[in-house]
Design a protein around this motif. Structure first.
Motif, PDB file in Angstrom:
ATOM      1  N   ALA A 166       0.799  -1.225   0.000  1.00 54.76           N
ATOM      2  CA  ALA A 166       0.000   0.000   0.000  1.00 54.76           C
ATOM      3  C   ALA A 166       0.831   1.274   0.000  1.00 54.76           C
ATOM      4  O   ALA A 166       0.336   2.321   0.364  1.00 54.76           O
ATOM      5  N   LEU A 167       2.099   1.232  -0.430  1.00 58.18           N
ATOM      6  CA  LEU A 167       2.916   2.438  -0.430  1.00 58.18           C
ATOM      7  C   LEU A 167       2.606   3.311  -1.642  1.00 58.18           C
ATOM      8  O   LEU A 167       2.156   2.833  -2.680  1.00 58.18           O
ATOM      9  N   ARG A 168       2.891   4.589  -1.502  1.00 57.19           N
ATOM     10  CA  ARG A 168       2.685   5.517  -2.621  1.00 57.19           C
ATOM     11  C   ARG A 168       3.601   5.112  -3.775  1.00 57.19           C
ATOM     12  O   ARG A 168       4.831   5.074  -3.623  1.00 57.19           O
ATOM     13  N   PRO A 169       3.064   4.840  -4.944  1.00 54.25           N
ATOM     14  CA  PRO A 169       3.885   4.312  -6.040  1.00 54.25           C
ATOM     15  C   PRO A 169       4.908   5.300  -6.566  1.00 54.25           C
ATOM     16  O   PRO A 169       5.951   4.908  -7.072  1.00 54.25           O
ATOM     17  N   GLU A 170       4.627   6.607  -6.448  1.00 58.04           N
ATOM     18  CA  GLU A 170       5.561   7.591  -6.995  1.00 58.04           C
ATOM     19  C   GLU A 170       6.791   7.791  -6.110  1.00 58.04           C
ATOM     20  O   GLU A 170       7.775   8.407  -6.536  1.00 58.04           O
ATOM     21  N   ALA A 176      10.272   6.667   0.490  1.00 59.11           N
ATOM     22  CA  ALA A 176       9.336   6.403   1.587  1.00 59.11           C
ATOM     23  C   ALA A 176      10.089   6.374   2.912  1.00 59.11           C
ATOM     24  O   ALA A 176       9.615   6.909   3.926  1.00 59.11           O
ATOM     25  N   LEU A 216       1.549   6.261   2.374  1.00 58.75           N
ATOM     26  CA  LEU A 216       0.576   5.308   1.854  1.00 58.75           C
ATOM     27  C   LEU A 216      -0.097   5.782   0.566  1.00 58.75           C
ATOM     28  O   LEU A 216      -0.330   6.969   0.360  1.00 58.75           O
ATOM     29  N   ALA A 217      -0.436   4.803  -0.266  1.00 58.47           N
ATOM     30  CA  ALA A 217      -1.148   5.094  -1.505  1.00 58.47           C
ATOM     31  C   ALA A 217      -2.580   5.529  -1.216  1.00 58.47           C
ATOM     32  O   ALA A 217      -3.152   6.339  -1.933  1.00 58.47           O
ATOM     33  N   ASP A 218      -3.173   4.974  -0.163  1.00 57.87           N
ATOM     34  CA  ASP A 218      -4.485   5.413   0.301  1.00 57.87           C
ATOM     35  C   ASP A 218      -4.515   5.284   1.809  1.00 57.87           C
ATOM     36  O   ASP A 218      -3.651   4.657   2.409  1.00 57.87           O
TER      37      ASP A 218
END
Length: 220
Positions: A166-170, A176, A216-218
């Motif tokens: 669930a990590l932010r992909p960018e 991170a 987090l991505a969300d």
């Protein structure tokens, strides 16, 4: 004529009472030195003053820790860990919520609680080390080690959160870690709780929200 036997090697004598007394002495020195270093400054506090505050002779302080930077290192380590036991952070009971969390969001919520706990114990000592690093090569190395350890803690938590995908992909894993390393600084606790008067629970909730947003991505 009987067989001649080599004399058995003598075991080093160890006294449980003596060891416990030495440990109590070390604890007394750490307890006395910590507030002095924080309130008066590391450079302005002598080992003789620490000895007087601890109720021991100055040579006892030197015998127990070897040097003033070594004493500061012990103070910082105990403030971060909560005691003087040689137990890795990841294996301490207060770190268990990170391993028990069931989602990436819960991992970061748990870590925000841990950072708040560490801030309560270590924010002022951490700042003392930072200031003293400018005037002592040994303390500068202690400060550098503390920064590396903070980054290692952030990396461990990011890996745990990433296990839930669930990590932010960018960001990528390295950035991170950079983001979490910025947010796990005890100086934030010092600025918001100690200096600005935030209740601890408000700080913990705010920090958890910042960590979730940063990593987090969300928000789950």
């Amino acid at each position: 004529m009987g067989e001649v036997k080599e004399p058995s090697a003598r075991r080093p004598y160890r006294s449980a009472v003596r060891e416990e007394n030495a440990r109590r002495t070390r604890r007394a020195i750490v307890s006395a030195a910590g507030p002095l270093f924080v309130e008066r400054g590391y450079a302005a506090t002598s080992l003789a003053e620490v000895a007087r505050a601890a109720g021991v002779a100055r040579p006892t302080v030197a015998a127990a820790f070897g040097s003033k930077p070594a004493l500061l290192r012990q103070i910082l380590n105990e403030a971060l860990a909560g005691d003087d036991e040689p137990v890795p952070v990841a294996e301490r009971p207060w770190f268990a919520p990170v391993w028990q969390a069931g989602t990436a969001g819960e991992v970061l919520d748990a870590y925000a609680g841990i950072c708040t706990l560490i801030g309560r114990r270590a924010a002022r000592v951490f700042e003392t080390v930072r200031r003293a690093a400018d005037s002592s090569a040994e303390v500068a190395e202690l400060w550098a080690t503390a920064q590396r350890n903070r980054r290692a803690g952030a990396e461990m938590v990011v890996r745990r959160a990433a296990g839930f995908g669930a990590l932010r992909p960018e960001l990528g894993p390295a950035r991170a870690v950079d983001a979490l390393w910025t947010l796990n600084d005890p100086a934030l606790y010092g600025a918001l709780v100690l200096d600005s008067g935030w209740p601890e629970d408000d700080h913990r909730r705010w920090l958890a929200g910042q960590m979730r947003t940063a990593v987090l991505a969300d928000d789950r």
